[in-house]
Design an enzyme around this catalytic site. Structure first.
Site, PDB file in Angstrom:
ATOM      1  N   HIS A   1      -3.257   7.346   2.893  1.00 45.04           N
ATOM      2  CA  HIS A   1      -3.749   6.063   2.390  1.00 45.04           C
ATOM      3  C   HIS A   1      -5.134   5.838   3.008  1.00 45.04           C
ATOM      4  O   HIS A   1      -5.341   6.067   4.201  1.00 45.04           O
ATOM      5  CB  HIS A   1      -2.774   4.962   2.834  1.00 45.04           C
ATOM      6  CG  HIS A   1      -3.224   3.578   2.526  1.00 45.04           C
ATOM      7  ND1 HIS A   1      -3.809   3.243   1.329  1.00 45.04           N
ATOM      8  CD2 HIS A   1      -3.175   2.435   3.254  1.00 45.04           C
ATOM      9  CE1 HIS A   1      -4.099   1.952   1.341  1.00 45.04           C
ATOM     10  NE2 HIS A   1      -3.729   1.442   2.495  1.00 45.04           N
TER      11      HIS A   1
ATOM     12  N   ASN B   1     -10.222   0.657   0.100  1.00 42.95           N
ATOM     13  CA  ASN B   1      -8.760   0.656   0.153  1.00 42.95           C
ATOM     14  C   ASN B   1      -8.235   0.089  -1.170  1.00 42.95           C
ATOM     15  O   ASN B   1      -8.360  -1.107  -1.423  1.00 42.95           O
ATOM     16  CB  ASN B   1      -8.331  -0.206   1.347  1.00 42.95           C
ATOM     17  CG  ASN B   1      -6.827  -0.355   1.476  1.00 42.95           C
ATOM     18  OD1 ASN B   1      -6.086  -0.039   0.562  1.00 42.95           O
ATOM     19  ND2 ASN B   1      -6.393  -0.862   2.618  1.00 42.95           N
TER      20      ASN B   1
ATOM     21  N   CYS C   1       0.813  -1.231   0.000  1.00 44.49           N
ATOM     22  CA  CYS C   1       0.000   0.000   0.000  1.00 44.49           C
ATOM     23  C   CYS C   1       0.836   1.266   0.000  1.00 44.49           C
ATOM     24  O   CYS C   1       0.343   2.335  -0.360  1.00 44.49           O
ATOM     25  CB  CYS C   1      -0.953  -0.003   1.186  1.00 44.49           C
ATOM     26  SG  CYS C   1      -2.086  -1.390   1.147  1.00 44.49           S
TER      27      CYS C   1
HETATM   28  O1  UT7 Z   1      -3.987  -1.267   3.398  1.00 41.08           O
HETATM   29  C1  UT7 Z   1      -3.278  -2.105   4.261  1.00 41.08           C
HETATM   30  C2  UT7 Z   1      -3.388  -1.568   5.610  1.00 41.08           C
HETATM   31  N1  UT7 Z   1      -4.582  -2.103   6.224  1.00 41.08           N
HETATM   32  C3  UT7 Z   1      -5.122  -1.455   7.257  1.00 41.08           C
HETATM   33  O2  UT7 Z   1      -4.681  -0.405   7.616  1.00 41.08           O
HETATM   34  C4  UT7 Z   1      -6.239  -2.126   8.009  1.00 41.08           C
HETATM   35  C5  UT7 Z   1      -6.211  -1.721   9.456  1.00 41.08           C
HETATM   36  N2  UT7 Z   1      -7.214  -2.444  10.232  1.00 41.08           N
HETATM   37  C6  UT7 Z   1      -8.517  -2.162  10.163  1.00 41.08           C
HETATM   38  O3  UT7 Z   1      -8.931  -1.294   9.415  1.00 41.08           O
HETATM   39  C7  UT7 Z   1      -9.459  -2.903  11.089  1.00 41.08           C
HETATM   40  O4  UT7 Z   1      -8.700  -3.617  12.023  1.00 41.08           O
HETATM   41  C8  UT7 Z   1     -10.418  -3.878  10.345  1.00 41.08           C
HETATM   42  C9  UT7 Z   1     -11.399  -3.075   9.523  1.00 41.08           C
HETATM   43  C10 UT7 Z   1      -9.635  -4.799   9.446  1.00 41.08           C
HETATM   44  C11 UT7 Z   1     -11.197  -4.722  11.344  1.00 41.08           C
HETATM   45  O5  UT7 Z   1     -11.882  -3.860  12.234  1.00 41.08           O
HETATM   46  P1  UT7 Z   1     -11.759  -4.051  13.825  1.00 41.08           P
HETATM   47  O6  UT7 Z   1     -12.592  -3.013  14.422  1.00 41.08           O
HETATM   48  O7  UT7 Z   1     -10.299  -4.047  14.151  1.00 41.08           O
HETATM   49  O8  UT7 Z   1     -12.423  -5.442  14.034  1.00 41.08           O
HETATM   50  P2  UT7 Z   1     -11.831  -6.765  14.716  1.00 41.08           P
HETATM   51  O9  UT7 Z   1     -10.915  -7.451  13.751  1.00 41.08           O
HETATM   52  O10 UT7 Z   1     -11.310  -6.427  16.073  1.00 41.08           O
HETATM   53  O11 UT7 Z   1     -13.135  -7.608  14.905  1.00 41.08           O
HETATM   54  C12 UT7 Z   1     -14.179  -7.192  15.799  1.00 41.08           C
HETATM   55  C13 UT7 Z   1     -15.368  -8.064  15.552  1.00 41.08           C
HETATM   56  C14 UT7 Z   1     -15.043  -9.550  15.496  1.00 41.08           C
HETATM   57  O12 UT7 Z   1     -16.151 -10.240  16.049  1.00 41.08           O
HETATM   58  P3  UT7 Z   1     -16.052 -10.822  17.555  1.00 41.08           P
HETATM   59  O13 UT7 Z   1     -14.886 -11.759  17.548  1.00 41.08           O
HETATM   60  O14 UT7 Z   1     -15.840  -9.613  18.412  1.00 41.08           O
HETATM   61  O15 UT7 Z   1     -17.361 -11.467  17.714  1.00 41.08           O
HETATM   62  C15 UT7 Z   1     -14.980  -9.843  14.022  1.00 41.08           C
HETATM   63  O16 UT7 Z   1     -15.301 -11.187  13.724  1.00 41.08           O
HETATM   64  O17 UT7 Z   1     -15.926  -7.724  14.277  1.00 41.08           O
HETATM   65  C16 UT7 Z   1     -16.077  -8.924  13.508  1.00 41.08           C
HETATM   66  N3  UT7 Z   1     -15.945  -8.582  12.108  1.00 41.08           N
HETATM   67  C17 UT7 Z   1     -16.999  -8.257  11.356  1.00 41.08           C
HETATM   68  N4  UT7 Z   1     -18.299  -8.161  11.630  1.00 41.08           N
HETATM   69  C18 UT7 Z   1     -19.109  -7.798  10.618  1.00 41.08           C
HETATM   70  C19 UT7 Z   1     -14.806  -8.542  11.371  1.00 41.08           C
HETATM   71  N5  UT7 Z   1     -15.129  -8.181  10.110  1.00 41.08           N
HETATM   72  C20 UT7 Z   1     -16.465  -8.019  10.087  1.00 41.08           C
HETATM   73  C21 UT7 Z   1     -17.368  -7.652   9.079  1.00 41.08           C
HETATM   74  N6  UT7 Z   1     -18.673  -7.545   9.381  1.00 41.08           N
HETATM   75  N7  UT7 Z   1     -16.972  -7.355   7.817  1.00 41.08           N
END
Ligand code: UT7
Length: 315
Positions: free
Chosen positions: A242, A272, A108
Site C-alpha cells: 500500500h 495514497n 485501505c
Molecule cells: O492509508 C491509510 C494509512 N495511512 C498512513 O499510513 C499514514 C501514516 N502516517 C504518515 O504517513 C505520517 O504520519 C504523516 C505523513 C501523516 C505525517 O507525517 P509526520 O512526519 O508523522 O508528521 P507529524 O504529524 O509528526 O507532524 C510533524 C510536523 C508538525 O508540525 P510541528 O507540530 O512539529 O510544528 C505538523 O504540523 O509537521 C507538520 N505538518 C506539516 N508541515 C507541512 C503536518 N503536515 C504538514 C504538511 N506540510 N502537509
C-alpha cells in the site's frame, strides 16, 4: 486462485504539491521528504464507478476474457458514488456482466480483503472467473483545509481478474477495531428522531499511530505469511505495498531485510489511493514486464479499521 489479468486507471488531472500549497500551509519539500509524494491524480469529472470500469476493462482485456465470462464482481471502496446501488453493481451494468456483484469495505486494506474473498468463493466452488476492483475518489472525503491529510491522498482504481489456479499461496487478514486512530464519519441523516450531533464527513487520522501500526503489521505479517506459504523472505521477487508513505516502505524493507529495489513504489505519482493503491501498484509491476512466471509476490496493505492484510502470490 490465480491472477490472469490486471488493469488500472488514474484521472487525468495532475495536482502537484505546489498546487496544494496554494490551499494550505505546506511545501513541496515537506511532502517529498516526509511522505514521498510529488503529485497525485484528482477527479474532476470521473466518478468512482467510471474509474472502476476503466480499470476493470483493462484487466478483462489483459485476462483475455469478456464481461460475459465473469461469475462474480467484488469491489473494494470507501468512496462509492452511492450507498446503493453498490459500485460493483454499477460496474456490472456498465461492462455488461451478468453475475452477482457486491462491495467490501476494509478501508485501505480493502483490495486485499476482496482478493481473499474471491479466493474463498473460488475454493467453495461455483465461481470460476472473478473481477476484483478497488476504486477510490478520496478527494471527495478529504478535508482540504487539513494539511496533515490533504497532501497524502489521491484518486484512482486498480483491478485484477482471478480464476481457478494455484497462485494464491497464503494470506492473513487482520482487524483491530476502533475509531481512535482513523475515523471517517458518515453521520448524515434525514431522521427527525435522531438526537446525536451531526459530524462532517472528513478523514481524521493520527498519522504517527497509523505509521507505527503499518510498520509493525507489514513486518510481522509478511514474515508470518511467508512461513505459512513455505517460502523464505529471500524467495520474494517483489513486494507490492500500500502506497501510504515512502518512509513506511523504507522501514519495512529494513526490518524485513528485503532490499528496497524489490518494493514496487509509485507513491510519487499517485499518492495514497486507499484500497486502489496496492491494485494500481500490482498493475504497474505487471505492465513493467519485469515479472516472470513463477515469481513470488508479497502484497501488503493497512489502514482504517484499523485493518491490514498480506498475501503471497505465485505468478
Ligand atoms: O492509508 C491509510 C494509512 N495511512 C498512513 O499510513 C499514514 C501514516 N502516517 C504518515 O504517513 C505520517 O504520519 C504523516 C505523513 C501523516 C505525517 O507525517 P509526520 O512526519 O508523522 O508528521 P507529524 O504529524 O509528526 O507532524 C510533524 C510536523 C508538525 O508540525 P510541528 O507540530 O512539529 O510544528 C505538523 O504540523 O509537521 C507538520 N505538518 C506539516 N508541515 C507541512 C503536518 N503536515 C504538514 C504538511 N506540510 N502537509
Amino acid at each position: 486462485m490465480k491472477i490472469i489479468g490486471t488493469g488500472s486507471y488514474l484521472p487525468e488531472r495532475i495536482v502537484t504539491n505546489n498546487d496544494i500549497a496554494e490551499l494550505v500551509d505546506t511545501s513541496d519539500e515537506w511532502v517529498v521528504q516526509r511522505v514521498g509524494i510529488k503529485e497525485r491524480r484528482i477527479c474532476v469529472t470521473e466518478t468512482t464507478t467510471d474509474m472502476a470500469v476503466a480499470a476493470s476493462q483493462k484487466a478483462l482485456e489483459a485476462a483475455g476474457i469478456t464481461s460475459g465470462d465473469l461469475d462474480m464482481i467484488i469491489c473494494s471502496t470507501i468512496t462509492s458514488d452511492r450507498i446503493c446501488p453498490t459500485t460493483a453493481a454499477m460496474v456490472q451494468k456498465t461492462i455488461g456482466a451478468d453475475c452477482p456483484a457486491f462491495d467490501v469495505n476494509s478501508a485501505c486494506s480493502g483490495f486485499l480483503f476482496a482478493l481473499d474473498t474471491a479466493d474463498a468463493f473460488i475454493k467453495r466452488g461455483g465461481a470460476k472467473n472473478i473481477l476484483v476492483v478497488g476504486s477510490e475518489r478520496m478527494s471527495k472525503i478529504v478535508d482540504w483545509k487539513d494539511r496533515s491529510t490533504c497532501v497524502i491522498f489521491g484518486d484512482g482504481a486498480g483491478a485484477a481478474v482471478v480464476t481457478e489456479g494455484d497462485g494464491y499461496l497464503a494470506s492473513k487478514l487482520y482487524t483491530k477495531g476502533g475509531d481512535d486512530v482513523i475515523d471517517i464519519p458518515w453521520d448524515t441523516t434525514n431522521s427527525p428522531f435522531w438526537k446525536g450531533e451531526p459530524r462532517d464527513t472528513a478523514i481524521l487520522m493520527k498519522g504517527q499511530e497509523t505509521f507505527s501500526f503499518a510498520v509493525k503489521r507489514i513486518t510481522e505479517d509478511v514474515s508470518y505469511v511467508a512461513e505459512q506459504a513455505g517460502i523464505a523472505l529471500s524467495d520474494i521477487a517483489y513486494v507490492v505495498p500500500h502506497q501510504a508513505n515512502l518512509r513506511i516502505i523504507g522501514f519495512a524493507s529494513k526490518r524485513l531485510g528485503i532490499p528496497i529495489d524489490k518494493f514496487v513504489v509509485d507513491i510519487e505519482k499517485c499518492g495514497n489511493t486507499s484500497s486502489a493503491s496496492a491494485a494500481i501498484a500490482l498493475d504497474d509491476l505487471v505492465r513493467s514486464g519485469k515479472l516472470k512466471r513463477g515469481d513470488i509476490i508479497a502484497m501488503c496493505a493497512f489502514g482504517g479499521g484499523l485493518s491490514s492484510a498480506v498475501n503471497i502470490i505465485k505468478w
